[in-house]
Design a protein around this motif. Structure first.
Motif, PDB file in Angstrom:
ATOM      1  N   GLU A 283       1.134  -1.186  -0.019  1.00 13.60           N
ATOM      2  CA  GLU A 283      -0.081  -0.085   0.047  1.00 13.60           C
ATOM      3  C   GLU A 283       0.863   1.128   0.018  1.00 13.60           C
ATOM      4  OE1 GLU A 283      -3.833  -1.322   2.798  1.00 13.60           O
ATOM      5  OE2 GLU A 283      -2.641   0.791   3.141  1.00 13.60           O
ATOM      6  N   PHE A 284       0.562   2.226  -0.856  1.00 12.45           N
ATOM      7  CA  PHE A 284       1.231   3.283  -0.620  1.00 12.45           C
ATOM      8  C   PHE A 284       0.475   4.496  -1.280  1.00 12.45           C
ATOM      9  CE2 PHE A 284       2.436   1.501  -4.403  1.00 12.45           C
ATOM     10  CZ  PHE A 284       2.355   2.360  -5.562  1.00 12.45           C
ATOM     11  N   GLU A 285       1.270   5.799  -1.179  1.00 18.58           N
ATOM     12  CA  GLU A 285       0.438   7.076  -1.495  1.00 18.58           C
ATOM     13  C   GLU A 285       0.920   7.502  -3.062  1.00 18.58           C
ATOM     14  OE1 GLU A 285       0.626   9.860   1.805  1.00 18.58           O
ATOM     15  OE2 GLU A 285      -1.400   9.472   2.088  1.00 18.58           O
ATOM     16  N   VAL A 286      -0.154   7.857  -3.864  1.00 21.83           N
ATOM     17  CA  VAL A 286       0.238   8.494  -5.148  1.00 21.83           C
ATOM     18  C   VAL A 286      -0.198   9.837  -5.171  1.00 21.83           C
ATOM     19  CG1 VAL A 286       0.385   6.182  -6.452  1.00 21.83           C
ATOM     20  CG2 VAL A 286      -1.744   7.567  -6.322  1.00 21.83           C
ATOM     21  N   PRO A 287       0.636  10.649  -5.786  1.00 13.20           N
ATOM     22  CA  PRO A 287       0.098  12.217  -6.209  1.00 13.20           C
ATOM     23  C   PRO A 287      -0.893  12.040  -7.210  1.00 13.20           C
ATOM     24  CG  PRO A 287       2.215  11.846  -7.241  1.00 13.20           C
ATOM     25  CD  PRO A 287       1.933  10.687  -6.527  1.00 13.20           C
ATOM     26  N   LYS A 296      -3.572   0.308  -3.277  1.00 16.07           N
ATOM     27  CA  LYS A 296      -3.377  -0.775  -2.478  1.00 16.07           C
ATOM     28  C   LYS A 296      -2.944  -1.580  -3.846  1.00 16.07           C
ATOM     29  CE  LYS A 296      -5.503  -2.932   1.342  1.00 16.07           C
ATOM     30  NZ  LYS A 296      -7.186  -3.266   1.782  1.00 16.07           N
ATOM     31  N   VAL A 297      -2.010  -2.268  -3.776  1.00 14.02           N
ATOM     32  CA  VAL A 297      -1.375  -3.059  -4.949  1.00 14.02           C
ATOM     33  C   VAL A 297      -1.618  -4.637  -4.364  1.00 14.02           C
ATOM     34  CG1 VAL A 297       0.813  -3.891  -6.054  1.00 14.02           C
ATOM     35  CG2 VAL A 297       0.176  -1.385  -5.561  1.00 14.02           C
ATOM     36  N   ALA A 298      -2.257  -5.288  -5.233  1.00  8.31           N
ATOM     37  CA  ALA A 298      -2.662  -6.624  -4.664  1.00  8.31           C
ATOM     38  C   ALA A 298      -1.444  -7.637  -4.855  1.00  8.31           C
ATOM     39  CB  ALA A 298      -3.820  -7.459  -5.441  1.00  8.31           C
ATOM     40  N   PRO A 299      -1.265  -8.541  -4.095  1.00  8.39           N
ATOM     41  CA  PRO A 299      -0.046  -9.534  -4.239  1.00  8.39           C
ATOM     42  C   PRO A 299      -0.100 -10.142  -5.591  1.00  8.39           C
ATOM     43  CG  PRO A 299      -1.172 -10.093  -2.049  1.00  8.39           C
ATOM     44  CD  PRO A 299      -1.986  -9.189  -2.589  1.00  8.39           C
ATOM     45  N   GLY A 300       1.171 -10.409  -6.260  1.00  2.03           N
ATOM     46  CA  GLY A 300       1.184 -11.090  -7.582  1.00  2.03           C
ATOM     47  C   GLY A 300       0.794  -9.994  -8.532  1.00  2.03           C
ATOM     48  N   THR A 301       0.905  -8.652  -8.383  1.00  2.80           N
ATOM     49  CA  THR A 301       0.539  -7.856  -9.596  1.00  2.80           C
ATOM     50  C   THR A 301       1.685  -8.049 -10.750  1.00  2.80           C
ATOM     51  OG1 THR A 301      -0.526  -6.259  -8.108  1.00  2.80           O
ATOM     52  CG2 THR A 301       0.403  -5.333  -9.763  1.00  2.80           C
ATOM     53  N   GLN A 302       1.162  -7.728 -11.770  1.00  2.00           N
ATOM     54  CA  GLN A 302       2.281  -7.677 -13.109  1.00  2.00           C
ATOM     55  C   GLN A 302       2.606  -6.416 -13.404  1.00  2.00           C
ATOM     56  OE1 GLN A 302       3.451 -10.692 -13.989  1.00  2.00           O
ATOM     57  NE2 GLN A 302       1.964 -11.885 -12.724  1.00  2.00           N
ATOM     58  N   GLN A 325      -7.776   9.479 -13.068  1.00  2.00           N
ATOM     59  CA  GLN A 325      -6.425   9.083 -13.130  1.00  2.00           C
ATOM     60  C   GLN A 325      -5.956   7.817 -13.116  1.00  2.00           C
ATOM     61  OE1 GLN A 325      -3.748  11.355 -10.598  1.00  2.00           O
ATOM     62  NE2 GLN A 325      -2.414   9.872 -10.345  1.00  2.00           N
ATOM     63  N   LEU A 326      -5.203   7.536 -14.212  1.00  2.00           N
ATOM     64  CA  LEU A 326      -4.801   5.993 -14.184  1.00  2.00           C
ATOM     65  C   LEU A 326      -3.337   5.725 -13.711  1.00  2.00           C
ATOM     66  CD1 LEU A 326      -6.153   5.685 -18.024  1.00  2.00           C
ATOM     67  CD2 LEU A 326      -7.286   5.162 -15.990  1.00  2.00           C
ATOM     68  N   VAL A 327      -3.305   4.917 -12.659  1.00  2.00           N
ATOM     69  CA  VAL A 327      -1.857   4.729 -12.341  1.00  2.00           C
ATOM     70  C   VAL A 327      -1.312   3.444 -12.702  1.00  2.00           C
ATOM     71  CG1 VAL A 327      -0.578   4.128 -10.242  1.00  2.00           C
ATOM     72  CG2 VAL A 327      -2.493   5.724 -10.149  1.00  2.00           C
ATOM     73  N   VAL A 328      -0.207   3.568 -13.748  1.00  2.00           N
ATOM     74  CA  VAL A 328       0.373   2.515 -14.382  1.00  2.00           C
ATOM     75  C   VAL A 328       1.307   1.865 -13.565  1.00  2.00           C
ATOM     76  CG1 VAL A 328       1.516   1.556 -16.588  1.00  2.00           C
ATOM     77  CG2 VAL A 328      -0.268   3.409 -16.641  1.00  2.00           C
ATOM     78  N   LEU A 329       1.502   0.690 -13.033  1.00  2.00           N
ATOM     79  CA  LEU A 329       2.530   0.270 -12.352  1.00  2.00           C
ATOM     80  C   LEU A 329       3.377  -0.566 -12.865  1.00  2.00           C
ATOM     81  CD1 LEU A 329       0.128  -1.612  -9.453  1.00  2.00           C
ATOM     82  CD2 LEU A 329       1.247   0.585  -9.366  1.00  2.00           C
ATOM     83  N   ARG A 330       4.936  -0.051 -12.651  1.00  2.00           N
ATOM     84  CA  ARG A 330       5.997  -0.553 -13.542  1.00  2.00           C
ATOM     85  C   ARG A 330       6.799  -1.188 -12.403  1.00  2.00           C
ATOM     86  NH1 ARG A 330       4.391  -0.908 -17.909  1.00  2.00           N
ATOM     87  NH2 ARG A 330       3.789   1.071 -19.246  1.00  2.00           N
ATOM     88  N   VAL A 331       6.832  -2.799 -12.564  1.00  2.00           N
ATOM     89  CA  VAL A 331       7.546  -3.427 -11.783  1.00  2.00           C
ATOM     90  C   VAL A 331       8.989  -3.224 -12.061  1.00  2.00           C
ATOM     91  CG1 VAL A 331       8.219  -5.776 -10.758  1.00  2.00           C
ATOM     92  CG2 VAL A 331       5.944  -4.937 -11.334  1.00  2.00           C
TER      93      VAL A 331
END
Ligand code: ZN
Ligand code: ZN
Length: 372
Positions: A283-287, A296-302, A325-331
């Motif tokens: 879990e973390f905060e985004v601007p 909240k990022v679920a376990p096993g997120t691609q 707002q679209l938060v694009v997660l980059r691993v």
């Protein structure tokens, strides 16, 4: 600012990049549903049907659709924000061709015997990403010809007035014969103005206008984007000898943001997370433009997974809808490992078997099947 009109894409229940066929299909389906013949006496169905036809008329026409995409209802003459004294005009394209190009090709404005219309002006205004999202009130200084105060723009010295040119009798043109043809040319005695000034105003030397600077207040509506053009009626150059002023066009450029990217009404924000966070969840905060929001990022997120924060994007110019707002997660793969981390990862790999990842296994099995 809302003019009560629904977004045409919303009306047809299609997304903004729907193809022509999809739009046609959606229109058919809804038109059948709300057709007055099928809903006798139902006022709401009738209104929906009218709304549908209007939306379809615009979105099925590529040129109108492009205008609508860029300027919204305002671009189609739906009124935008002309209550502030300016707007996008009836149709932005007609304005551009009629006013700006008209002056370039038409040789200096319209001449109707009574002075000359002032030129249109263009002002390039750069605003920040946030200002585009929330709107901004600002003042700009434009160097331009203004009506001379000493002579009230007439060009004639105070207490005197211009007299009608006797040669052309005020028409500004004289007729002459060339062979069979009767032609006209600008009157040589009054230079086409139709008037002669015996005692010119000393301030403006008879032109009726003076070069100066004018401060203009602007109210930029929330939701504008690069390329949008605001028209301020009558804020262009002053006309000469009592002619009407031109218009001012403010052309907007929106600066890039270091974190956010705009896509239509949505805001894209790429957010890096570590591969451990992606695997275990976190879990973390985004601007966002307004405040920080916990996600909240679920376990096993691609990598590439998109989280949607509803209603935190750009408002539409008409103010009745707002993007997300679209938060694009980059691993991120770690690039520097300590000896201990390397040891742990190697142990992790052994635990998983050689190929590390179940998805990976099926991928390599398929490669073997296809290519031997
Ligand atoms: Zn003057
Ligand atoms: Zn004349």
């Amino acid at each position: 600012m809302a003019n009560g009109k629904r977004d045409y894409y919303e009306v047809l229940e299609v997304n903004r990049n729907a193809s022509e066929t999809e739009i046609k299909k959606a229109y058919r389906r809804l038109a059948i549903k709300f057709h007055p013949d099928k809903n006798p006496g139902d006022k709401e169905a009738e209104d929906r049907f009218k709304e549908l036809s209007e939306a379809y008329a615009v979105l099925s026409d590529p040129q109108k659709r492009a205008t609508y995409d860029q300027y919204g209802h305002a671009g189609l003459g739906g009124g935008g924000f002309s209550s502030e004294g300016f707007g996008f005009g009836g149709s932005p394209f007609e304005d551009i061709f009629g006013d700006i190009f008209g002056d370039i090709f038409g040789g200096g404005g319209t001449r109707r015997g009574r002075g000359r219309r002032g030129d249109d002006l263009r002002y390039n205004l750069t605003i920040s990403f946030e200002e585009a999202a929330f709107g901004v009130e600002t003042k700009i200084q434009i160097p331009k010809y203004q009506s001379c105060e000493a002579c009230d723009g007439s060009g004639a010295k105070k207490g005197t007035s211009a007299k009608t040119c006797p040669t052309c009798r005020g028409a500004g043109q004289v007729r002459y014969q060339q062979g069979f043809f009767s032609l006209t040319r600008p009157c040589p005695d009054c230079a086409g103005e139709g008037k002669i000034i015996d005692s010119p105003c000393p301030e403006c030397k008879g032109s009726g206008r003076i070069k100066g600077k004018k401060t203009v207040s602007l109210k930029i509506p929330a939701g504008v984007e690069t390329g949008n053009r605001l028209k301020l009626n009558g804020e262009g150059e002053a006309g000469s000898q009592g002619g009407p002023p031109g218009d001012l066009f403010v052309v907007i450029t929106v600066k890039d943001h270091p974190l956010f990217q705009r896509e239509g009404q949505d805001i894209l924000c790429e957010t890096p997370i570590s591969f451990v966070q992606a695997a275990l969840g976190c879990e973390f905060e985004v601007p966002t433009l307004e405040k920080k929001v916990k996600i909240k990022v679920a376990p096993g997120t691609q990598s590439g997974k998109v989280l949607r924060l509803q209603g935190l994007g750009f408002p539409s110019l008409q103010g009745y809808s707002r993007g997300d707002q679209l938060v694009v997660l980059r691993v991120e793969t770690p690039t520097k490992l300590t000896a201990r981390q390397r040891e742990l990862l190697e142990e992790f790999a052994r635990e998983e078997g050689e190929e590390c990842h179940p998805m990976g296994k099926s991928f390599f099995t398929k490669v073997k099947e296809l290519f031997g």
